[in-house]
Design an enzyme around this catalytic site. Structure first.
Site, PDB file in Angstrom:
ATOM      1  CE  LYS A 227      49.185  51.117  40.257  1.00 41.83           C
ATOM      2  NZ  LYS A 227      48.202  50.665  39.254  1.00 41.83           N
TER       3      LYS A 227
ATOM      4  NE  ARG B 126      44.702  54.699  43.233  1.00 43.20           N
ATOM      5  CZ  ARG B 126      45.229  53.483  43.378  1.00 43.20           C
ATOM      6  NH1 ARG B 126      46.178  53.285  44.239  1.00 43.20           N
ATOM      7  NH2 ARG B 126      44.799  52.500  42.660  1.00 43.20           N
TER       8      ARG B 126
ATOM      9  NE  ARG C 241      44.514  42.135  40.435  1.00 43.48           N
ATOM     10  CZ  ARG C 241      44.685  43.434  40.588  1.00 43.48           C
ATOM     11  NH1 ARG C 241      45.901  43.946  40.545  1.00 43.48           N
ATOM     12  NH2 ARG C 241      43.657  44.227  40.767  1.00 43.48           N
TER      13      ARG C 241
ATOM     14  NE  ARG D 271      42.560  44.268  44.188  1.00 41.17           N
ATOM     15  CZ  ARG D 271      43.429  45.207  43.817  1.00 41.17           C
ATOM     16  NH1 ARG D 271      44.727  44.951  43.848  1.00 41.17           N
ATOM     17  NH2 ARG D 271      43.014  46.390  43.419  1.00 41.17           N
TER      18      ARG D 271
ATOM     19  NE  ARG E 142      40.479  48.776  40.526  1.00 39.74           N
ATOM     20  CZ  ARG E 142      40.972  47.560  40.265  1.00 39.74           C
ATOM     21  NH1 ARG E 142      40.165  46.558  39.993  1.00 39.74           N
ATOM     22  NH2 ARG E 142      42.255  47.355  40.293  1.00 39.74           N
TER      23      ARG E 142
HETATM   24  P1  AP5 Z   1      49.232  44.094  38.957  1.00 39.99           P
HETATM   25  O1  AP5 Z   1      50.708  44.085  39.158  1.00 39.99           O
HETATM   26  O2  AP5 Z   1      48.387  43.475  40.007  1.00 39.99           O
HETATM   27  O3  AP5 Z   1      48.740  45.559  38.557  1.00 39.99           O
HETATM   28  P2  AP5 Z   1      48.654  46.881  39.427  1.00 39.99           P
HETATM   29  O4  AP5 Z   1      49.058  48.003  38.521  1.00 39.99           O
HETATM   30  O5  AP5 Z   1      49.415  46.713  40.710  1.00 39.99           O
HETATM   31  O6  AP5 Z   1      47.092  46.906  39.600  1.00 39.99           O
HETATM   32  P3  AP5 Z   1      46.145  47.192  40.840  1.00 39.99           P
HETATM   33  O7  AP5 Z   1      44.776  46.758  40.387  1.00 39.99           O
HETATM   34  O8  AP5 Z   1      46.673  46.551  42.089  1.00 39.99           O
HETATM   35  O9  AP5 Z   1      46.232  48.687  40.912  1.00 39.99           O
HETATM   36  P4  AP5 Z   1      45.190  49.587  41.495  1.00 39.99           P
HETATM   37  O10 AP5 Z   1      45.974  50.831  41.388  1.00 39.99           O
HETATM   38  O11 AP5 Z   1      43.863  49.591  40.874  1.00 39.99           O
HETATM   39  O12 AP5 Z   1      44.910  48.937  42.942  1.00 39.99           O
HETATM   40  P5  AP5 Z   1      45.503  49.214  44.378  1.00 39.99           P
HETATM   41  O13 AP5 Z   1      45.677  47.919  45.054  1.00 39.99           O
HETATM   42  O14 AP5 Z   1      46.669  50.151  44.326  1.00 39.99           O
HETATM   43  O15 AP5 Z   1      48.960  43.369  37.547  1.00 39.99           O
HETATM   44  C1  AP5 Z   1      47.644  43.098  37.117  1.00 39.99           C
HETATM   45  C2  AP5 Z   1      47.544  41.662  36.578  1.00 39.99           C
HETATM   46  O16 AP5 Z   1      48.306  41.564  35.390  1.00 39.99           O
HETATM   47  C3  AP5 Z   1      48.118  40.588  37.517  1.00 39.99           C
HETATM   48  O17 AP5 Z   1      47.339  39.428  37.441  1.00 39.99           O
HETATM   49  C4  AP5 Z   1      49.518  40.306  36.970  1.00 39.99           C
HETATM   50  O18 AP5 Z   1      49.922  38.981  37.238  1.00 39.99           O
HETATM   51  C5  AP5 Z   1      49.305  40.556  35.486  1.00 39.99           C
HETATM   52  N1  AP5 Z   1      50.485  41.092  34.797  1.00 39.99           N
HETATM   53  C6  AP5 Z   1      51.128  42.250  35.068  1.00 39.99           C
HETATM   54  N2  AP5 Z   1      52.135  42.440  34.198  1.00 39.99           N
HETATM   55  C7  AP5 Z   1      52.131  41.379  33.364  1.00 39.99           C
HETATM   56  C8  AP5 Z   1      52.904  41.003  32.242  1.00 39.99           C
HETATM   57  N3  AP5 Z   1      53.914  41.758  31.781  1.00 39.99           N
HETATM   58  N4  AP5 Z   1      52.600  39.874  31.622  1.00 39.99           N
HETATM   59  C9  AP5 Z   1      51.600  39.103  32.057  1.00 39.99           C
HETATM   60  N5  AP5 Z   1      50.804  39.382  33.101  1.00 39.99           N
HETATM   61  C10 AP5 Z   1      51.073  40.521  33.751  1.00 39.99           C
HETATM   62  O19 AP5 Z   1      44.296  50.027  45.041  1.00 39.99           O
HETATM   63  C11 AP5 Z   1      43.054  49.413  45.328  1.00 39.99           C
HETATM   64  C12 AP5 Z   1      42.089  50.443  45.907  1.00 39.99           C
HETATM   65  O20 AP5 Z   1      42.621  50.997  47.134  1.00 39.99           O
HETATM   66  C13 AP5 Z   1      41.824  51.679  45.026  1.00 39.99           C
HETATM   67  O21 AP5 Z   1      40.809  51.449  44.075  1.00 39.99           O
HETATM   68  C14 AP5 Z   1      41.407  52.713  46.097  1.00 39.99           C
HETATM   69  O22 AP5 Z   1      40.068  52.501  46.521  1.00 39.99           O
HETATM   70  C15 AP5 Z   1      42.325  52.383  47.267  1.00 39.99           C
HETATM   71  N6  AP5 Z   1      43.588  53.163  47.231  1.00 39.99           N
HETATM   72  C16 AP5 Z   1      44.851  52.655  47.144  1.00 39.99           C
HETATM   73  N7  AP5 Z   1      45.769  53.644  47.137  1.00 39.99           N
HETATM   74  C17 AP5 Z   1      45.075  54.811  47.228  1.00 39.99           C
HETATM   75  C18 AP5 Z   1      45.455  56.182  47.227  1.00 39.99           C
HETATM   76  N8  AP5 Z   1      46.724  56.560  47.155  1.00 39.99           N
HETATM   77  N9  AP5 Z   1      44.452  57.116  47.303  1.00 39.99           N
HETATM   78  C19 AP5 Z   1      43.161  56.756  47.376  1.00 39.99           C
HETATM   79  N10 AP5 Z   1      42.726  55.463  47.376  1.00 39.99           N
HETATM   80  C20 AP5 Z   1      43.676  54.510  47.290  1.00 39.99           C
END
Ligand code: AP5
Length: 211
Positions: free
Chosen positions: A15, A88, A122, A155, A166
């Site tokens: 994402k 979410r 990552r 992270r 997660r």
């Molecule tokens: P990346 O782009 O980092 O993936 P992502 O989908 O953004 O993953 P996140 O782990 O950031 O999502 P998340 O939803 O768990 O965490 P968030 O920060 O939102 O890609 C992943 C890896 O793959 C990277 O290394 C990238 O380089 C690689 N990659 C990607 N595509 C590729 C490709 N095509 N080829 C090669 N490599 C590739 O949330 C964190 C925490 O915050 C949550 O657990 C929760 O506690 C809290 N939180 C956030 N939002 C909310 C909400 N709305 N409600 C409640 N709690 C929330």
């Protein structure tokens, strides 16, 4: 062109990676709730202190807090945007229905095996938040951000037990949101079945859908 977008998908689906690239290409502002929370944790604010324990365990931060954050963010933003990490839960999606007119939801489908591999390798910039991957998207210089020269780190919630939690939390609380948007007729699926599909290839697909 679609203006008000959501990128949905399990942790590690890409994402953030795709949202930041779409922002560079089309100008939609990326609103990443995870990044907002991590910034609050770093600054040791009241909100950051409350959120930290949920985040480190891989649990969701309570809906009330998140809806509040998003409402404020949407008031500030002008023009198109991409919500990355919100909604979410069904409760968050219903709250969003009242304050935004979402044109398009891109649902990223990625197999669990690929997700685990991606998350455990990552690395992220401490300064600007740019995302890299030791295996699939390495920086030009080890440990250093290509964009701003900042230090790269892993992270807290990318430890194996937090990743497992997660993924469970996603299945239970976030996956039902897919149906919510399917019923509204705004959902588009984008699949990435293999670990080695270049990000720009996926971004091309997404940009076509947005246009
Ligand atoms: P990346 O782009 O980092 O993936 P992502 O989908 O953004 O993953 P996140 O782990 O950031 O999502 P998340 O939803 O768990 O965490 P968030 O920060 O939102 O890609 C992943 C890896 O793959 C990277 O290394 C990238 O380089 C690689 N990659 C990607 N595509 C590729 C490709 N095509 N080829 C090669 N490599 C590739 O949330 C964190 C925490 O915050 C949550 O657990 C929760 O506690 C809290 N939180 C956030 N939002 C909310 C909400 N709305 N409600 C409640 N709690 C929330």
């Amino acid at each position: 062109m679609k203006k008000h977008l959501i990128f949905l998908g399990p942790p590690g689906a890409g994402k953030g990676t795709y949202a930041s690239r779409v922002e560079k290409r089309l100008g939609h502002k990326q609103i990443a709730t995870g990044d907002i929370l991590r910034e609050e944790v770093k600054k040791e604010t009241e909100l950051g202190k409350k959120a930290q324990k949920y985040m480190e365990a891989g649990d969701l931060v309570p809906d009330k807090i998140m809806i509040n954050i998003l409402e404020k963010k949407l008031e500030e933003v002008e023009g198109g945007y991409i919500l990355d990490g919100f909604p979410r839960t069904i409760e968050q999606a219903k709250a969003l229905d009242k304050i935004a007119d979402i044109d398009l939801v891109v649902n990223l489908n990625v197999p669990e095996k690929v997700i685990i591999q991606r998350l455990s390798s990552r690395i992220i910039c401490k300064e600007c938040g740019e995302v890299f991957n030791k295996l699939t998207l390495p920086p030009k210089e080890e440990g250093v951000c290509d964009e701003c020269g900042g230090e790269l780190y892993q992270r807290e919630d990318d430890r194996p037990e937090a990743i497992r939690n997660r993924l469970k939390v996603y299945e239970k609380q976030t996956a039902p949101v897919i149906d919510h948007y399917k019923k509204q007729g705004v959902l588009e699926n984008v699949s990435c079945k293999k670990a080695d599909v270049p990000p720009e290839q996926i971004v091309d697909k997404i940009v076509k859908i947005i246009k």
